[in-house]
Design an enzyme around this catalytic site. Sequence first.
Site, PDB file in Angstrom:
ATOM      1  N   ASP A   8       0.876  -1.159   0.000  1.00 56.13           N
ATOM      2  CA  ASP A   8       0.000   0.000   0.000  1.00 56.13           C
ATOM      3  C   ASP A   8       0.927   1.227   0.000  1.00 56.13           C
ATOM      4  O   ASP A   8       2.144   1.102   0.197  1.00 56.13           O
ATOM      5  CB  ASP A   8      -0.888  -0.030   1.253  1.00 56.13           C
ATOM      6  CG  ASP A   8      -1.820   1.165   1.338  1.00 56.13           C
ATOM      7  OD1 ASP A   8      -2.286   1.636   0.280  1.00 56.13           O
ATOM      8  OD2 ASP A   8      -2.078   1.645   2.453  1.00 56.13           O
ATOM      9  N   ASP A  10      -0.245   5.037   1.154  1.00 56.14           N
ATOM     10  CA  ASP A  10      -0.543   5.924   2.291  1.00 56.14           C
ATOM     11  C   ASP A  10      -0.446   5.169   3.613  1.00 56.14           C
ATOM     12  O   ASP A  10      -1.002   4.077   3.768  1.00 56.14           O
ATOM     13  CB  ASP A  10      -1.957   6.499   2.157  1.00 56.14           C
ATOM     14  CG  ASP A  10      -2.083   7.459   0.990  1.00 56.14           C
ATOM     15  OD1 ASP A  10      -1.126   8.204   0.731  1.00 56.14           O
ATOM     16  OD2 ASP A  10      -3.138   7.465   0.327  1.00 56.14           O
TER      17      ASP A  10
END
Length: 241
Positions: A8, A10
Amino acid sequence: MKILLVFDFDNTIIDDNSDTWIVQCAPEKKLPLELKDSYKKGFWTEFMGRVFKYLGDEGVREDEMKRAMISMPFTPGMVELLNFIRKNKNKFDCIIISDSNSVFIDWVLEATNFHDVFDKVFTNPAAFDSNGHLTVEKHHTHSCTRCPQNLCKNVVLVEFVGEQLQQGVNYTRIVYIGDGGNDVCPVTFLKKNDIAMPRKGYALQKTLYRMCQNLEPMESSVVSWSSGVEIISYLQFLIKE
């Protein structure tokens, strides 16, 4: 055969949320109440489209947004982890699946010279229009009821692994490194040999813990982390096996 690392972006690679970080470019570093209240659950990308239009209308330009974005701190130990992966690219393929956007991720990877670590980035496509406003589109459409309308990370992951298999690339295992609620869907589809690596104290870890308490089925191992250095140690263990 290689290990596939799935990141991922963020609150995983970077230690904040790029979409909320950009609000510091707004007048008084906040959004008008009516704009904030226009968000509907599952429609974050559409909401961010309105945020970017507001910023553009307020005279915020590309260079200012870029300066803000590349000032975001990396998550502790993440620079060390990405350098470790770079040195061991013969053992790993590495992709990002993110609900951010292509412009923000490109800026960060370019400014920090980490583009070469990642084989592919899957995110919402973004670009600046003729007025200098940042525009963003959905990554894709899908039928998954668990995920936001613009992105099901599991669909992306399954399609990528399938395409790689057609090219003769078969991964020994998948290691999924994430933090958020939208990482739950891909993680629950991981297989017995795979590893889910949720960030400690974040939504993904809390959800997986709750699933474990409720005895919900999950095939993969779960290894939590708070620093990229811990992930290095685990990857070193995996490549020695």
